[in-house]
Design a protein around this motif. Structure first.
Motif, PDB file in Angstrom:
ATOM      1  N   GLU A  96      11.057  99.448  32.456  1.00 58.54           N
ATOM      2  CA  GLU A  96      12.031  99.320  31.978  1.00 58.54           C
ATOM      3  C   GLU A  96      13.159  98.529  32.267  1.00 58.54           C
ATOM      4  OE1 GLU A  96      13.323 103.561  32.273  1.00 58.54           O
ATOM      5  OE2 GLU A  96      11.292 103.812  31.690  1.00 58.54           O
ATOM      6  N   THR A  97      14.142  98.023  32.059  1.00 60.62           N
ATOM      7  CA  THR A  97      15.408  97.851  32.248  1.00 60.62           C
ATOM      8  C   THR A  97      16.317  98.321  31.917  1.00 60.62           C
ATOM      9  OG1 THR A  97      14.172  95.413  31.991  1.00 60.62           O
ATOM     10  CG2 THR A  97      16.687  95.101  32.715  1.00 60.62           C
ATOM     11  N   HIS A  98      17.529  99.063  32.226  1.00 61.65           N
ATOM     12  CA  HIS A  98      18.563  99.179  31.962  1.00 61.65           C
ATOM     13  C   HIS A  98      19.308  98.276  32.046  1.00 61.65           C
ATOM     14  CE1 HIS A  98      16.232 102.841  30.466  1.00 61.65           C
ATOM     15  NE2 HIS A  98      16.174 102.474  31.451  1.00 61.65           N
ATOM     16  N   LEU A  99      20.089  97.769  31.839  1.00 60.14           N
ATOM     17  CA  LEU A  99      21.249  96.595  32.014  1.00 60.14           C
ATOM     18  C   LEU A  99      22.240  97.394  32.683  1.00 60.14           C
ATOM     19  CD1 LEU A  99      21.387  94.534  29.663  1.00 60.14           C
ATOM     20  CD2 LEU A  99      20.874  94.204  31.605  1.00 60.14           C
ATOM     21  N   ASN A 100      23.130  98.961  32.275  1.00 55.35           N
ATOM     22  CA  ASN A 100      24.113  99.773  32.759  1.00 55.35           C
ATOM     23  C   ASN A 100      24.938  98.170  32.408  1.00 55.35           C
ATOM     24  OD1 ASN A 100      22.874 101.668  32.542  1.00 55.35           O
ATOM     25  ND2 ASN A 100      21.743 101.544  34.517  1.00 55.35           N
ATOM     26  N   VAL A 101      26.222  98.156  34.204  1.00 52.97           N
ATOM     27  CA  VAL A 101      27.138  97.749  34.846  1.00 52.97           C
ATOM     28  C   VAL A 101      26.811  96.187  34.300  1.00 52.97           C
ATOM     29  CG1 VAL A 101      28.452  99.928  35.854  1.00 52.97           C
ATOM     30  CG2 VAL A 101      27.176  97.733  37.215  1.00 52.97           C
ATOM     31  N   LEU A 102      25.717  96.212  34.693  1.00 53.69           N
ATOM     32  CA  LEU A 102      25.574  94.745  34.458  1.00 53.69           C
ATOM     33  C   LEU A 102      25.725  94.087  32.858  1.00 53.69           C
ATOM     34  CD1 LEU A 102      24.453  92.174  36.460  1.00 53.69           C
ATOM     35  CD2 LEU A 102      21.903  92.128  35.784  1.00 53.69           C
ATOM     36  N   GLY A 103      25.496  94.731  32.130  1.00 60.60           N
ATOM     37  CA  GLY A 103      25.676  94.434  31.016  1.00 60.60           C
ATOM     38  C   GLY A 103      26.768  93.918  29.973  1.00 60.60           C
ATOM     39  N   THR A 104      27.925  94.197  30.796  1.00 61.91           N
ATOM     40  CA  THR A 104      29.026  93.685  30.278  1.00 61.91           C
ATOM     41  C   THR A 104      29.953  92.993  31.343  1.00 61.91           C
ATOM     42  OG1 THR A 104      29.720  96.161  31.290  1.00 61.91           O
ATOM     43  CG2 THR A 104      29.854  95.918  28.916  1.00 61.91           C
ATOM     44  N   PHE A 105      29.452  92.537  32.675  1.00 55.87           N
ATOM     45  CA  PHE A 105      29.406  92.269  34.072  1.00 55.87           C
ATOM     46  C   PHE A 105      30.260  90.773  33.686  1.00 55.87           C
ATOM     47  CE2 PHE A 105      28.509  89.817  37.757  1.00 55.87           C
ATOM     48  CZ  PHE A 105      29.338  89.686  38.437  1.00 55.87           C
ATOM     49  N   GLN A 106      31.530  91.041  33.943  1.00 52.19           N
ATOM     50  CA  GLN A 106      32.622  89.722  33.738  1.00 52.19           C
ATOM     51  C   GLN A 106      32.081  88.969  35.485  1.00 52.19           C
ATOM     52  OE1 GLN A 106      33.724  88.166  30.663  1.00 52.19           O
ATOM     53  NE2 GLN A 106      33.060  89.902  29.617  1.00 52.19           N
ATOM     54  N   PRO A 107      32.033  88.579  35.887  1.00 50.80           N
ATOM     55  CA  PRO A 107      32.196  88.068  37.018  1.00 50.80           C
ATOM     56  C   PRO A 107      33.776  87.511  37.214  1.00 50.80           C
ATOM     57  CG  PRO A 107      30.990  86.241  36.340  1.00 50.80           C
ATOM     58  CD  PRO A 107      31.061  87.187  35.324  1.00 50.80           C
ATOM     59  N   LYS A 108      33.915  87.439  38.170  1.00 47.93           N
ATOM     60  CA  LYS A 108      35.442  86.985  39.277  1.00 47.93           C
ATOM     61  C   LYS A 108      35.022  86.523  40.655  1.00 47.93           C
ATOM     62  CE  LYS A 108      37.672  91.208  37.303  1.00 47.93           C
ATOM     63  NZ  LYS A 108      36.259  91.925  36.485  1.00 47.93           N
ATOM     64  N   LEU A 109      35.255  85.487  40.889  1.00 50.78           N
ATOM     65  CA  LEU A 109      35.230  85.050  42.114  1.00 50.78           C
ATOM     66  C   LEU A 109      36.791  85.638  43.015  1.00 50.78           C
ATOM     67  CD1 LEU A 109      32.487  84.394  40.550  1.00 50.78           C
ATOM     68  CD2 LEU A 109      32.989  81.964  42.043  1.00 50.78           C
ATOM     69  N   PRO A 110      36.131  86.665  43.862  1.00 51.26           N
ATOM     70  CA  PRO A 110      37.775  85.555  45.069  1.00 51.26           C
ATOM     71  C   PRO A 110      38.032  84.260  45.424  1.00 51.26           C
ATOM     72  CG  PRO A 110      35.731  87.761  46.102  1.00 51.26           C
ATOM     73  CD  PRO A 110      35.254  86.586  45.003  1.00 51.26           C
ATOM     74  N   GLU A 111      38.920  84.552  45.677  1.00 47.44           N
ATOM     75  CA  GLU A 111      39.789  83.233  45.817  1.00 47.44           C
ATOM     76  C   GLU A 111      39.067  82.566  46.147  1.00 47.44           C
ATOM     77  OE1 GLU A 111      42.530  82.812  43.564  1.00 47.44           O
ATOM     78  OE2 GLU A 111      42.529  80.396  44.635  1.00 47.44           O
ATOM     79  N   ASP A 112      38.971  82.784  47.979  1.00 49.87           N
ATOM     80  CA  ASP A 112      37.884  81.800  48.398  1.00 49.87           C
ATOM     81  C   ASP A 112      36.865  81.539  48.048  1.00 49.87           C
ATOM     82  OD1 ASP A 112      37.769  84.364  49.209  1.00 49.87           O
ATOM     83  OD2 ASP A 112      37.007  83.907  51.383  1.00 49.87           O
ATOM     84  N   TYR A 113      35.914  81.907  47.401  1.00 45.53           N
ATOM     85  CA  TYR A 113      34.814  81.590  46.899  1.00 45.53           C
ATOM     86  C   TYR A 113      34.863  80.992  46.048  1.00 45.53           C
ATOM     87  CZ  TYR A 113      32.882  86.617  48.196  1.00 45.53           C
ATOM     88  OH  TYR A 113      32.449  87.142  48.801  1.00 45.53           O
ATOM     89  N   ARG A 114      35.846  80.155  45.281  1.00 50.54           N
ATOM     90  CA  ARG A 114      35.775  79.326  44.363  1.00 50.54           C
ATOM     91  C   ARG A 114      35.935  77.892  44.905  1.00 50.54           C
ATOM     92  NH1 ARG A 114      39.739  81.885  40.043  1.00 50.54           N
ATOM     93  NH2 ARG A 114      39.053  84.237  40.372  1.00 50.54           N
ATOM     94  N   ARG A 115      35.942  77.836  46.555  1.00 46.70           N
ATOM     95  CA  ARG A 115      35.992  76.911  46.798  1.00 46.70           C
ATOM     96  C   ARG A 115      34.283  75.914  47.355  1.00 46.70           C
ATOM     97  NH1 ARG A 115      40.309  78.421  47.741  1.00 46.70           N
ATOM     98  NH2 ARG A 115      39.916  78.621  49.782  1.00 46.70           N
ATOM     99  N   ALA A 116      33.446  76.898  47.319  1.00 46.10           N
ATOM    100  CA  ALA A 116      32.107  77.102  48.021  1.00 46.10           C
ATOM    101  C   ALA A 116      31.199  75.941  47.261  1.00 46.10           C
ATOM    102  CB  ALA A 116      30.734  78.704  47.131  1.00 46.10           C
ATOM    103  N   GLN A 117      31.031  75.112  48.757  1.00 46.97           N
ATOM    104  CA  GLN A 117      29.721  73.808  49.067  1.00 46.97           C
ATOM    105  C   GLN A 117      28.597  73.968  47.759  1.00 46.97           C
ATOM    106  OE1 GLN A 117      30.341  72.960  53.101  1.00 46.97           O
ATOM    107  NE2 GLN A 117      29.778  71.154  52.342  1.00 46.97           N
ATOM    108  N   PHE A 118      28.141  75.330  48.620  1.00 45.51           N
ATOM    109  CA  PHE A 118      26.894  75.534  47.497  1.00 45.51           C
ATOM    110  C   PHE A 118      26.519  76.206  46.847  1.00 45.51           C
ATOM    111  CE2 PHE A 118      26.913  74.033  51.832  1.00 45.51           C
ATOM    112  CZ  PHE A 118      25.933  72.416  51.709  1.00 45.51           C
TER     113      PHE A 118
END
Ligand code: AMP
Length: 301
Positions: A96-118
């Motif tokens: 079984e796969t129940h997407l639940n909240v993953l089905g409508t997930f729109q990732p919003k990266l915290p500000e400091d994550y946006r400069r990740a090197q890797f």
């Protein structure tokens, strides 16, 4: 140095020939970030529902994983996946796969994550990976994972994603499905024509292979006798591998790549000795290094 992962966060129900566990912590992002956490700090992006247990947030934080990127949907339910392993403990069926909240997930990266090197785009819909990647500026290394579901259902998004990444980590059977080839090396080389500069093919109990234009490295799997639950082995392998590369500042010389393949293999070999994160909670970097030395002895010739 920063290592960002975007992926699924799940409650898994796992059936093996001898045991069953319900609603245990799983998902591509948790396995990746915990494995990476043995080598460097990681930043996790994913979505969960109101049923998320705060003890898991605490577990990741204690292990050096930044959890600010976990979005909690107050009126939602966490993604659920269940799978049943065959007697060989290598093949499995998704029940079984129940997407639940993953089905409508729109990732919003915290500000400091946006400069990740890797950046590691762990298994989740290619459109979700792309939405996350658009928020990242100037990463040194972007690697993604994918699965048969996305190859067969969202091929055009996947093709777009392949053109935007440096490396792809993929199962043997999925590399063949993606390319229509029947030989692993030929399939890997064909993936290189689709965008990535390197591809790492995971072959379960037969190890892994790194292929780029001029390089080809193989590493066997560490021989584990008592496989309890292989779920997450692929994500943990990727976490150990990327965690090590990030700890080496992304240096991709042949020695670093080969050592990273070995660390990925060793970390995954611990994970499959227990359900969910049970085994990981018992070990430290010293255990990983001790097993790495044992692995060196049994593979050197
Ligand atoms: P692995 O054994 O490395 O393939 O990873 C298994 C993990 O992937 C499980 O913990 C599942 O929760 C997660 N998973 C299974 N199906 C999906 C899916 N369609 N999208 C995202 N994650 C998934």
């Amino acid at each position: 140095m920063s290592l960002l992962v975007v992926g699924s966060i799940a409650y898994d129900t796992i059936e093996t020939p001898t045991a069953r566990r319900e609603n245990v912590l799983g998902g591509s992002a948790p396995f990746f970030s915990y494995a990476a956490g043995f080598f460097c700090p990681a930043q996790m992006v994913g979505v969960v529902g109101a049923d998320w247990l705060p003890q898991y947030t605490e577990m990741f934080q204690k292990h050096g994983v930044d959890t600010a990127g976990i979005e909690i949907v107050p009126d939602g339910k966490t993604f659920r996946w269940s799978g049943k392993y065959h007697k060989n403990m290598n093949d499995r069926d998704t029940l079984e796969t129940h997407l639940n909240v993953l089905g409508t997930f729109q990732p919003k990266l915290p500000e400091d994550y946006r400069r990740a090197q890797f950046v590691f785009l762990a298994n989740c819909a290619p459109s979700t990976c792309l939405a996350a990647l658009e928020q990242v500026q100037g990463a040194d290394l972007v690697v993604a994972d994918t699965m048969d579901l996305w190859i067969s259902t969202t091929r055009s998004d996947l093709d777009t994603l392949l053109k935007r990444i440096d490396g792809l980590i993929i199962n043997d059977s999925e590399a063949k499905m993606l390319t229509g080839e029947i030989n692993t090396v030929t399939a890997a080389r064909k993936v290189l024509t689709m965008g990535p500069k390197f591809v790492i093919v995971k072959k379960g109990e037969h190890g892994a292979m790194f292929v780029s234009e001029y390089e080809l490295y193989v590493v066997p799997a560490f021989p584990v006798e008592d496989v309890v639950d292989p779920t997450g082995a692929g994500d943990s392998f990727a976490g150990g591998l990327m965690g090590y590369i990030a700890s080496k500042q992304g240096n991709l010389d042949d020695e670093t790549i080969k050592t990273a393949l070995v660390y990925g293999t060793i970390v995954a070999s611990f994970g499959i000795e227990g359900f969910s994160f049970d085994r990981y909670k018992e070990i430290s970097r010293a255990d990983i290094d001790a097993r790495r030395e044992a692995f060196r002895k049994i593979t050197a010739f």
